[in-house]
Design a protein around this motif. Structure first.
Motif, PDB file in Angstrom:
ATOM      1  N   UNK A   1       0.823  -1.207   0.000  1.00 42.99           N
ATOM      2  CA  UNK A   1       0.000   0.000   0.000  1.00 42.99           C
ATOM      3  C   UNK A   1       0.862   1.264   0.000  1.00 42.99           C
ATOM      4  N   UNK A   2       0.455   2.232  -0.800  1.00 45.68           N
ATOM      5  CA  UNK A   2       1.181   3.485  -0.880  1.00 45.68           C
ATOM      6  C   UNK A   2       2.302   3.493  -1.899  1.00 45.68           C
TER       7      UNK A   2
ATOM      8  N   UNK B   1      -4.201   4.765 -10.084  1.00 44.79           N
ATOM      9  CA  UNK B   1      -3.410   5.464  -9.068  1.00 44.79           C
ATOM     10  C   UNK B   1      -4.175   6.654  -8.480  1.00 44.79           C
ATOM     11  N   UNK B   2      -4.985   7.312  -9.296  1.00 42.62           N
ATOM     12  CA  UNK B   2      -5.825   8.383  -8.774  1.00 42.62           C
ATOM     13  C   UNK B   2      -6.844   7.844  -7.782  1.00 42.62           C
TER      14      UNK B   2
ATOM     15  N   UNK C   1      -7.184   5.597   0.003  1.00 40.76           N
ATOM     16  CA  UNK C   1      -6.300   5.709   1.169  1.00 40.76           C
ATOM     17  C   UNK C   1      -5.391   6.935   1.056  1.00 40.76           C
ATOM     18  N   UNK C   2      -5.969   8.121   1.167  1.00 40.47           N
ATOM     19  CA  UNK C   2      -5.158   9.346   0.997  1.00 40.47           C
ATOM     20  C   UNK C   2      -4.010   9.444   1.980  1.00 40.47           C
ATOM     21  N   UNK C   3      -4.178   8.841   3.165  1.00 43.45           N
ATOM     22  CA  UNK C   3      -3.117   8.940   4.172  1.00 43.45           C
ATOM     23  C   UNK C   3      -1.822   8.260   3.734  1.00 43.45           C
TER      24      UNK C   3
ATOM     25  N   UNK D   1      -0.530   8.502   0.872  1.00 43.19           N
ATOM     26  CA  UNK D   1       0.150   9.309  -0.145  1.00 43.19           C
ATOM     27  C   UNK D   1       0.385  10.750   0.315  1.00 43.19           C
ATOM     28  N   UNK D   2       0.061  11.015   1.555  1.00 42.70           N
ATOM     29  CA  UNK D   2       0.122  12.390   2.059  1.00 42.70           C
ATOM     30  C   UNK D   2       1.524  12.976   1.971  1.00 42.70           C
ATOM     31  N   UNK D   3       2.542  12.111   2.130  1.00 41.64           N
ATOM     32  CA  UNK D   3       3.920  12.613   2.139  1.00 41.64           C
ATOM     33  C   UNK D   3       4.501  12.770   0.750  1.00 41.64           C
ATOM     34  N   UNK D   4       3.761  12.294  -0.310  1.00 40.34           N
ATOM     35  CA  UNK D   4       4.309  12.353  -1.660  1.00 40.34           C
ATOM     36  C   UNK D   4       3.958  13.652  -2.351  1.00 40.34           C
TER      37      UNK D   4
END
Length: 242
Positions: free
Chosen positions: A157-158, A228-229, A235-237, A239-242
């Motif tokens: 995930x992520x 990917x969108x 699960x936005x969390x 990808x928050x750091x990207x």
């Protein structure tokens, strides 16, 4: 607690797959449609067991996007959960693309071999893709849906791996629409992990993407963009750091 529940689930899978495999051999003379319907009873049982023993529930968004006609399904791949879910719950027979060596796996491989999916000989190198197109066209003509994982392997995930061209090329060569699928099964059932965790798996089926009139490269990019969108919506969390 999760470890104990996972152990009980492992026992459940082991106890049920062995007699089911022998049953698959017994009903091998039946027509393919009946063999498929009977054989996918075990994946359905496994999905049910994952809910009962491990607390892995599921929901589907976008059932209405599945067409009543030829289609190639291209899906995110995070775990073994989706490989069980697709044959158990899709409205048409799905055909995985996989390496022929899996037929040698005791019990599981036996049932797989009898379903006439798309088994390729990777030793043939470039000719392997010709096998996918040839067999894929036959499966589509039979009213079945080829299903491929563009990333080629399970991705945590992520994370995102390079989307390979096989599925887009198959759709382009056959003229079938592509149905992109995103899901977050890896949140509960991680790659190569014995312990499973309770939670809700959301499987999201995207709108059909036409393969006609565009290049395979453009088609592949459209599939990746949608999947990917959608992963970032599920699960936005992650990808928050990207």
């Amino acid at each position: 607690m999760a470890r104990l529940r996972s152990f009980l689930y492992f026992l459940f899978l082991t106890v049920t797959v062995i007699p089911y495999a022998f049953a698959c051999v017994l009903w091998a003379p039946l027509p393919l449609h009946l063999r498929y319907k009977l054989t996918v009873g075990w994946p359905r049982l496994a999905i049910w067991g994952a809910k009962v023993f491990c607390g892995i529930r599921w929901q589907v968004k976008g059932w209405e996007n599945l067409p009543d006609g030829p289609a190639v399904l291209l899906s995110k791949h995070q775990s073994a959960w989706e490989t069980l879910f697709f044959p158990a719950y899709m409205p048409r027979e799905v055909c995985f693309v996989y390496k022929k060596e899996l037929h040698m796996v005791p019990f599981f491989g036996w049932g797989l071999a009898l379903l006439r999916m798309i088994a390729i000989d990777r030793a043939k190198g470039r000719d392997a893709f010709d096998q996918v197109v040839k067999q894929g066209q036959v499966r589509l003509d039979e009213g079945r849906w080829p299903l491929l994982f563009p990333e080629g392997t399970r991705v945590p995930p992520g994370k995102t791996a390079r989307f390979k061209m096989g599925g887009a090329l198959l759709a382009s060569r056959t003229g079938a629409v592509v149905i992109p699928v995103a899901h977050n099964a890896g949140e509960c059932w991680r790659r190569n992990a014995f312990v499973k965790y309770p939670g809700m798996v959301t499987l999201s089926i995207g709108p059909a993407i036409e393969s006609k009139g565009i290049s395979p490269e453009e088609l592949n990019q459209k599939v990746q963009d949608w999947i990917e969108g959608e992963m970032r919506r599920l699960n936005p969390e992650r990808y928050a750091q990207h």
